[in-house]
Motif scaffolding. Structure first.
Motif, PDB file in Angstrom:
ATOM      1  N   THR A  57       0.833  -1.207   0.000  1.00 45.94           N
ATOM      2  CA  THR A  57       0.000   0.000   0.000  1.00 45.94           C
ATOM      3  C   THR A  57       0.865   1.254   0.000  1.00 45.94           C
ATOM      4  N   SER A  58       2.072   1.124  -0.502  1.00 50.05           N
ATOM      5  CA  SER A  58       2.994   2.271  -0.478  1.00 50.05           C
ATOM      6  C   SER A  58       2.539   3.407  -1.374  1.00 50.05           C
ATOM      7  N   LYS A  59       1.822   3.082  -2.455  1.00 51.64           N
ATOM      8  CA  LYS A  59       1.331   4.109  -3.368  1.00 51.64           C
ATOM      9  C   LYS A  59      -0.093   4.502  -2.983  1.00 51.64           C
ATOM     10  N   GLU A  60      -0.315   5.790  -2.747  1.00 48.73           N
ATOM     11  CA  GLU A  60      -1.663   6.251  -2.423  1.00 48.73           C
ATOM     12  C   GLU A  60      -2.559   6.151  -3.661  1.00 48.73           C
ATOM     13  N   VAL A  61      -3.787   5.659  -3.463  1.00 50.09           N
ATOM     14  CA  VAL A  61      -4.729   5.566  -4.576  1.00 50.09           C
ATOM     15  C   VAL A  61      -6.041   6.232  -4.185  1.00 50.09           C
ATOM     16  N   LYS A  62      -6.741   6.689  -5.221  1.00 50.68           N
ATOM     17  CA  LYS A  62      -8.065   7.281  -5.027  1.00 50.68           C
ATOM     18  C   LYS A  62      -9.087   6.368  -5.679  1.00 50.68           C
ATOM     19  N   LEU A  63      -9.985   5.827  -4.884  1.00 46.65           N
ATOM     20  CA  LEU A  63     -11.004   4.904  -5.372  1.00 46.65           C
ATOM     21  C   LEU A  63     -12.293   5.659  -5.669  1.00 46.65           C
ATOM     22  N   LYS A  64     -13.063   5.122  -6.616  1.00 48.93           N
ATOM     23  CA  LYS A  64     -14.391   5.667  -6.882  1.00 48.93           C
ATOM     24  C   LYS A  64     -15.424   4.578  -6.625  1.00 48.93           C
ATOM     25  N   MET A  65     -16.456   4.929  -5.883  1.00 50.93           N
ATOM     26  CA  MET A  65     -17.514   3.986  -5.504  1.00 50.93           C
ATOM     27  C   MET A  65     -18.856   4.520  -5.987  1.00 50.93           C
ATOM     28  N   ILE A  66     -19.721   3.625  -6.448  1.00 55.27           N
ATOM     29  CA  ILE A  66     -21.065   4.001  -6.884  1.00 55.27           C
ATOM     30  C   ILE A  66     -22.086   3.334  -5.969  1.00 55.27           C
ATOM     31  N   LEU A  67     -22.971   4.132  -5.385  1.00 58.46           N
ATOM     32  CA  LEU A  67     -24.021   3.628  -4.497  1.00 58.46           C
ATOM     33  C   LEU A  67     -25.381   4.084  -5.000  1.00 58.46           C
ATOM     34  N   LEU A  68     -26.420   3.387  -4.576  1.00 62.90           N
ATOM     35  CA  LEU A  68     -27.783   3.729  -4.948  1.00 62.90           C
ATOM     36  C   LEU A  68     -28.423   4.580  -3.849  1.00 62.90           C
ATOM     37  N   GLY A  69     -29.262   5.513  -4.272  1.00 60.60           N
ATOM     38  CA  GLY A  69     -29.946   6.382  -3.331  1.00 60.60           C
ATOM     39  C   GLY A  69     -29.396   7.801  -3.403  1.00 60.60           C
ATOM     40  N   PRO A  70     -30.081   8.748  -2.766  1.00 63.84           N
ATOM     41  CA  PRO A  70     -29.651  10.154  -2.827  1.00 63.84           C
ATOM     42  C   PRO A  70     -28.413  10.409  -1.976  1.00 63.84           C
ATOM     43  N   GLN A  71     -27.606  11.347  -2.391  1.00 61.30           N
ATOM     44  CA  GLN A  71     -26.436  11.711  -1.594  1.00 61.30           C
ATOM     45  C   GLN A  71     -26.905  12.318  -0.272  1.00 61.30           C
ATOM     46  N   PRO A  72     -26.464  11.776   0.866  1.00 60.70           N
ATOM     47  CA  PRO A  72     -26.913  12.326   2.158  1.00 60.70           C
ATOM     48  C   PRO A  72     -26.365  13.725   2.387  1.00 60.70           C
ATOM     49  N   GLY A  73     -27.099  14.504   3.145  1.00 58.55           N
ATOM     50  CA  GLY A  73     -26.720  15.889   3.378  1.00 58.55           C
ATOM     51  C   GLY A  73     -25.350  16.051   4.020  1.00 58.55           C
ATOM     52  N   ASP A  74     -24.996  15.117   4.885  1.00 56.43           N
ATOM     53  CA  ASP A  74     -23.707  15.203   5.578  1.00 56.43           C
ATOM     54  C   ASP A  74     -22.632  14.349   4.923  1.00 56.43           C
ATOM     55  N   TYR A  75     -22.790  14.080   3.629  1.00 62.00           N
ATOM     56  CA  TYR A  75     -21.808  13.256   2.922  1.00 62.00           C
ATOM     57  C   TYR A  75     -20.394  13.814   3.069  1.00 62.00           C
ATOM     58  N   ASP A  76     -20.214  15.093   2.824  1.00 64.16           N
ATOM     59  CA  ASP A  76     -18.875  15.677   2.870  1.00 64.16           C
ATOM     60  C   ASP A  76     -18.236  15.505   4.247  1.00 64.16           C
ATOM     61  N   LYS A  77     -19.023  15.710   5.294  1.00 62.34           N
ATOM     62  CA  LYS A  77     -18.492  15.575   6.655  1.00 62.34           C
ATOM     63  C   LYS A  77     -18.111  14.125   6.952  1.00 62.34           C
ATOM     64  N   VAL A  78     -19.049  13.207   6.673  1.00 66.02           N
ATOM     65  CA  VAL A  78     -18.827  11.806   7.025  1.00 66.02           C
ATOM     66  C   VAL A  78     -17.699  11.199   6.187  1.00 66.02           C
ATOM     67  N   PHE A  79     -17.762  11.405   4.870  1.00 66.96           N
ATOM     68  CA  PHE A  79     -16.753  10.798   4.019  1.00 66.96           C
ATOM     69  C   PHE A  79     -15.415  11.530   4.112  1.00 66.96           C
ATOM     70  N   GLY A  80     -15.437  12.792   4.539  1.00 70.20           N
ATOM     71  CA  GLY A  80     -14.180  13.474   4.821  1.00 70.20           C
ATOM     72  C   GLY A  80     -13.467  12.803   5.981  1.00 70.20           C
ATOM     73  N   GLU A  81     -14.234  12.473   7.024  1.00 71.46           N
ATOM     74  CA  GLU A  81     -13.664  11.768   8.165  1.00 71.46           C
ATOM     75  C   GLU A  81     -13.251  10.348   7.770  1.00 71.46           C
ATOM     76  N   LEU A  82     -14.086   9.706   6.922  1.00 74.40           N
ATOM     77  CA  LEU A  82     -13.750   8.361   6.452  1.00 74.40           C
ATOM     78  C   LEU A  82     -12.412   8.371   5.711  1.00 74.40           C
ATOM     79  N   ASN A  83     -12.236   9.324   4.837  1.00 74.77           N
ATOM     80  CA  ASN A  83     -11.018   9.345   4.032  1.00 74.77           C
ATOM     81  C   ASN A  83      -9.774   9.563   4.876  1.00 74.77           C
ATOM     82  N   ALA A  84      -9.895  10.336   5.935  1.00 72.98           N
ATOM     83  CA  ALA A  84      -8.753  10.510   6.837  1.00 72.98           C
ATOM     84  C   ALA A  84      -8.364   9.176   7.465  1.00 72.98           C
TER      85      ALA A  84
END
Length: 526
Positions: A57-84
């Motif tokens: 895992t020495s090389k940082e990668v950016k993954l893209k995920m596709i989910l069903l349903g509307p983007q939740p209002g707090d997506y940026d907050k939650v997934f920002g914390e997830l990405n950290a």
């Protein structure tokens, strides 16, 4: 799930679009490769490390995920914390695209047809899993890949779950690891039942008594709420009153009126519309319609049925136990003056469990980082910190943890809900502390007597008869829905016309193909 799963039926236009897409593109790749070629592991950023032991895992990668349903209002907050957290754990971050419920049936297959650049995607037996697996949209997952890149999932996932997720003997999904019973129940106004001194609701007959009484005596309230405008080709009560009540099992509930009997080891397929049970049920529906149990405009209803129940405009509706229980909890929290109840109309009939592919996650066949995608799924299912965050949001805001097993809604609960994070359901799931005890009791009773049957994991491949399937869907919307909702005066003529139109649409050809596949499936089990 997910569980919203009824809520997810395709419109006729979407189904016809899907048929065109699948027949035209021939698979998940635009280069015309066969399914076998398409599912070979692509060149990846970790190819060199794949044979050297521990994942690199020495090389940082950016993954893209596709989910069903509307983007939740707090997506940026939650997934920002997830990405950290993901950066620390697997040196990766993830960006998520959400396909809204209103158009996912069209956009989901188009993602594969266009061979868009993404790494992992929600998949389910009701959401094109079999179609995309056969057409090369998903990466084939081997035991070596799973044990190396998903060690925790590999350790705890029951073997039967992996077997249930295979298509033609190959695995294309990491299924969810959570027991779910798919039988439907009804949610109803218990306060109105008591008000009118009506009997306990525990059968089709007592339910009809309730609906007719509400329709007669409660002005401004629709007794039963339904939404066939979503493209649902059967009556909302068919799963309960036709399938569960007679131990029938529709082979593909979203597409075709072909079924078999649960206890029939030979798997003989029949048309449910050409049975005495259906003839009797149509009379039951006609009686309800004539007594005003639902609106005469029901076929064009586009309202959110649950919101109408919550607003006091509808007194009852049918859904799976998990969704109904969640709605009951919500009502008790938000409008405790309205008393609701849950009723099983077929308490003595066989109960069946959802197979593991009811919810899951797959890796795109052309993902550039399949190893890291699998590592992410491993964390989503089995890392407590990651699982809690992605399932419930930020503690103290979206939810409040109650020990390790339960939670209560936080002040911003509404800002993190409504999408397919059920794709990584697992034993780490928490239960809402407000979850109704009567629902738990009902589930425990069902779970102790789940019925397993020979065709439990059979999935019909409609590709050879895709044109006939599209035609049949059109017929069902035009003839079956009005008949079942009592909008046709002469129901005998209506049933005869429905059968005639289905035959003209090619139902016999579809039934022959389905029986052929079932016979081959059963033969392979011996």
């Amino acid at each position: 799930m997910m569980n919203k799963k009824k809520k997810l039926t395709a419109t006729l236009a979407a189904m016809m679009t899907l048929g065109t897409v699948l027949s035209a593109c021939g698979g998940g790749n635009n280069n015309g490769n066969s399914a076998a070629e398409a599912t070979k592991a692509p060149a990846s950023s970790e190819g060199a490390a794949a044979n050297s032991g521990a994942p690199d895992t020495s090389k940082e990668v950016k993954l893209k995920m596709i989910l069903l349903g509307p983007q939740p209002g707090d997506y940026d907050k939650v997934f920002g914390e997830l990405n950290a957290k993901l950066k620390e754990k697997i040196n990766a971050t993830v960006e998520t695209e959400f396909l809204d419920w209103s158009d996912w049936t069209q956009k989901y297959p188009l993602k594969f047809a266009a061979n868009e650049d993404f790494d992992l995607v929600y998949s389910a037996n009701w959401a094109f899993y079999n179609d995309q697996a056969l057409k090369g949209g998903f990466l084939e997952l081997t035991d070596d890949m799973l044990s190396k890149y998903m060690p925790k999932t590999w350790e705890v996932m029951p073997k039967v779950n992996w077997e249930q997720a295979k298509v033609d003997g190959k695995l294309y999904m990491v299924p969810n690891n959570n027991v779910e019973v798919t039988d439907k129940v009804v949610l109803y106004r218990e306060d109105l039942r008591k008000k009118h001194n009506l009997p306990e609701i525990n059968s089709p007959e007592t339910y009809a008594t309730y609906l007719k009484a509400v329709a007669k005596d409660e002005k401004g309230i629709t007794a039963f709420g339904a939404k066939p405008a979503d493209g649902w080709k059967f009556h909302e009560l068919d799963q309960t009153l036709l399938e569960q009540n007679n131990n029938f099992k529709l082979v593909d509930r979203s597409l075709l009126p072909l079924a078999y009997k649960l206890e029939d080891a030979t798997g003989k397929v029949f048309n449910i519309y050409d049975t005495p049970e259906f003839t009797s049920l149509v009379k039951y529906y006609k009686d309800l319609a004539d007594n005003g149990a639902w609106s005469k405009n029901v076929v064009s209803n586009k309202n959110d049925v649950w919101q109408d129940v919550k607003a006091g405009k509808v007194s009852s509706y049918a859904h799976n136990l998990g969704t109904v229980a969640a709605n009951l909890s919500e009502m008790r929290r938000d409008k405790p003056e309205i008393e609701l109840g849950i009723a099983d109309l077929t308490p003595d009939k066989k109960k069946i469990a959802a197979i593991s592919t009811q919810n899951g996650m797959s890796v795109h066949a052309s993902s550039k980082n399949p190893e890291r995608a699998l590592m992410l799924i491993d964390l989503l299912q089995n890392d407590k910190e990651i699982h809690d965050l992605t399932m419930y949001g930020i503690a103290g805001s979206n939810y409040n943890p109650e020990g390790d097993k339960k939670f209560t809604a936080g002040p911003a609960a509404a800002n993190y809900t409504g999408f397919s994070n059920w794709g990584w359901n697992s034993p780490l799931n928490r239960q809402d502390a407000a979850y109704p005890e009567e629902a738990n009791t009902m589930f425990d009773k069902w779970q102790s007597s789940i019925y397993h049957f020979p065709l439990e994991t059979f999935v019909f491949d409609s590709t050879p008869v895709k044109n006939e399937v599209a035609n049949i869907g059109n017929v069902m919307l035009r003839y079956a829905i009005p008949l079942e909702y009592g909008l046709i005066e002469d129901i005998d003529k209506g049933q005869a016309e429905l059968l005639k139109q289905l035959k003209s649409a090619g139902l016999d050809k579809v039934q022959t193909e389905m029986q052929k596949q079932i016979d081959a499936f059963l033969a392979a089990q011996k």
